[in-house]
Design a protein around this motif. Sequence first.
Motif, PDB file in Angstrom:
ATOM      1  N   ASP A  85       3.014   5.948  -2.845  1.00  0.00           N
ATOM      2  CA  ASP A  85       4.328   6.812  -3.566  1.00  0.00           C
ATOM      3  C   ASP A  85       3.481   7.072  -5.030  1.00  0.00           C
ATOM      4  O   ASP A  85       4.478   7.642  -5.558  1.00  0.00           O
ATOM      5  CB  ASP A  85       5.867   5.961  -2.920  1.00  0.00           C
ATOM      6  CG  ASP A  85       5.865   5.940  -2.010  1.00  0.00           C
ATOM      7  OD1 ASP A  85       5.205   6.560  -0.933  1.00  0.00           O
ATOM      8  OD2 ASP A  85       7.067   5.140  -1.011  1.00  0.00           O
ATOM      9  N   GLU A  86       3.772   5.833  -5.282  1.00  0.00           N
ATOM     10  CA  GLU A  86       4.206   5.434  -6.758  1.00  0.00           C
ATOM     11  C   GLU A  86       2.454   6.939  -7.509  1.00  0.00           C
ATOM     12  O   GLU A  86       2.660   7.822  -9.015  1.00  0.00           O
ATOM     13  CB  GLU A  86       3.284   4.265  -7.597  1.00  0.00           C
ATOM     14  CG  GLU A  86       4.403   3.442  -7.951  1.00  0.00           C
ATOM     15  CD  GLU A  86       4.008   1.459  -7.960  1.00  0.00           C
ATOM     16  OE1 GLU A  86       2.859   2.054  -8.176  1.00  0.00           O
ATOM     17  OE2 GLU A  86       5.097   0.998  -8.082  1.00  0.00           O
ATOM     18  N   ILE A  87       1.269   6.678  -6.585  1.00  0.00           N
ATOM     19  CA  ILE A  87       0.521   7.294  -6.976  1.00  0.00           C
ATOM     20  C   ILE A  87       0.777   8.972  -6.689  1.00  0.00           C
ATOM     21  O   ILE A  87       0.468  10.322  -7.154  1.00  0.00           O
ATOM     22  CB  ILE A  87      -0.854   7.569  -5.906  1.00  0.00           C
ATOM     23  CG1 ILE A  87      -1.569   5.581  -6.722  1.00  0.00           C
ATOM     24  CG2 ILE A  87      -2.017   8.809  -6.511  1.00  0.00           C
ATOM     25  CD1 ILE A  87      -2.543   5.669  -5.397  1.00  0.00           C
ATOM     26  N   VAL A  88       1.667   9.675  -5.485  1.00  0.00           N
ATOM     27  CA  VAL A  88       2.365  10.939  -5.650  1.00  0.00           C
ATOM     28  C   VAL A  88       3.044  11.221  -6.895  1.00  0.00           C
ATOM     29  O   VAL A  88       3.117  12.259  -7.063  1.00  0.00           O
ATOM     30  CB  VAL A  88       2.707  10.934  -4.116  1.00  0.00           C
ATOM     31  CG1 VAL A  88       4.096  11.469  -3.915  1.00  0.00           C
ATOM     32  CG2 VAL A  88       1.967  10.846  -2.788  1.00  0.00           C
ATOM     33  N   MET A 107       0.909  -1.295   0.506  1.00  0.00           N
ATOM     34  CA  MET A 107      -0.007   0.021  -0.290  1.00  0.00           C
ATOM     35  C   MET A 107       1.246   1.270   0.394  1.00  0.00           C
ATOM     36  O   MET A 107       0.664   2.492  -0.539  1.00  0.00           O
ATOM     37  CB  MET A 107      -0.599  -0.389   1.350  1.00  0.00           C
ATOM     38  CG  MET A 107      -1.891   0.866   1.412  1.00  0.00           C
ATOM     39  SD  MET A 107      -2.954   1.316   0.199  1.00  0.00           S
ATOM     40  CE  MET A 107      -4.027  -0.150   0.240  1.00  0.00           C
ATOM     41  N   HIS A 108       2.349   1.025   0.655  1.00  0.00           N
ATOM     42  CA  HIS A 108       2.729   1.979   0.936  1.00  0.00           C
ATOM     43  C   HIS A 108       3.637   2.090  -0.479  1.00  0.00           C
ATOM     44  O   HIS A 108       3.693   3.479  -0.927  1.00  0.00           O
ATOM     45  CB  HIS A 108       3.669   2.398   1.596  1.00  0.00           C
ATOM     46  CG  HIS A 108       3.140   2.854   3.311  1.00  0.00           C
ATOM     47  ND1 HIS A 108       2.642   3.189   3.739  1.00  0.00           N
ATOM     48  CD2 HIS A 108       3.082   1.802   4.621  1.00  0.00           C
ATOM     49  CE1 HIS A 108       2.351   3.894   4.615  1.00  0.00           C
ATOM     50  NE2 HIS A 108       2.769   2.196   5.657  1.00  0.00           N
ATOM     51  N   VAL A 140       0.709  12.216  -9.325  1.00  0.00           N
ATOM     52  CA  VAL A 140       0.244  13.388  -8.836  1.00  0.00           C
ATOM     53  C   VAL A 140       1.501  14.909  -9.519  1.00  0.00           C
ATOM     54  O   VAL A 140       0.873  15.928 -10.254  1.00  0.00           O
ATOM     55  CB  VAL A 140      -0.698  13.396  -8.216  1.00  0.00           C
ATOM     56  CG1 VAL A 140      -1.171  14.660  -7.522  1.00  0.00           C
ATOM     57  CG2 VAL A 140      -1.546  12.625  -7.822  1.00  0.00           C
ATOM     58  N   SER A 141       2.105  14.405  -8.844  1.00  0.00           N
ATOM     59  CA  SER A 141       3.446  15.506  -8.925  1.00  0.00           C
ATOM     60  C   SER A 141       4.026  15.656 -10.641  1.00  0.00           C
ATOM     61  O   SER A 141       4.377  16.795 -11.422  1.00  0.00           O
ATOM     62  CB  SER A 141       4.730  14.866  -8.001  1.00  0.00           C
ATOM     63  OG  SER A 141       5.084  13.879  -9.072  1.00  0.00           O
ATOM     64  N   LYS A 142       3.725  14.066 -11.701  1.00  0.00           N
ATOM     65  CA  LYS A 142       4.492  14.689 -12.949  1.00  0.00           C
ATOM     66  C   LYS A 142       2.842  16.055 -13.674  1.00  0.00           C
ATOM     67  O   LYS A 142       3.179  16.391 -14.828  1.00  0.00           O
ATOM     68  CB  LYS A 142       4.194  12.988 -13.537  1.00  0.00           C
ATOM     69  CG  LYS A 142       5.571  12.880 -13.083  1.00  0.00           C
ATOM     70  CD  LYS A 142       5.777  11.771 -13.796  1.00  0.00           C
ATOM     71  CE  LYS A 142       7.373  10.492 -13.248  1.00  0.00           C
ATOM     72  NZ  LYS A 142       7.313   9.335 -13.632  1.00  0.00           N
TER      73      LYS A 142
END
Length: 107
Positions: free
Chosen positions: A38-41, A33-34, A44-46
């Motif tokens: 991290d991948e989602i963060v 889950m972590h 989203v930043s990209k």
Amino acid sequence: MHREIGMLTAKVDMILEGVRRSEEKSDASRASMHRRMDEIVDRVSKVELTTSAVQEDVTEMRPVTDDVKRWKLMGIGALGVIGVGGMVLGVTFADVIRRIIMAVFGR
């Protein structure tokens, strides 16, 4: 009595082993889950970076687009003036020809 204590000890050991396996699965699940968070963060930043770049491009393009629209309106206005002028010239030319014909043929 020793046998019953042995059975109870074996059951407690099985329960402890089940709890240990459950904790290992929970740890693996939380780690997964972590990692996904991290991948989602990162994604989203990209997306935010791309969006800000697109907004900058649009801001830079807006004056050019406004100029092109203004030129288009000026061109349409000029074509209208030329059209009206051409029509007036055509009517005048036709009237001159008609008067010449009337003068030549005497009508």
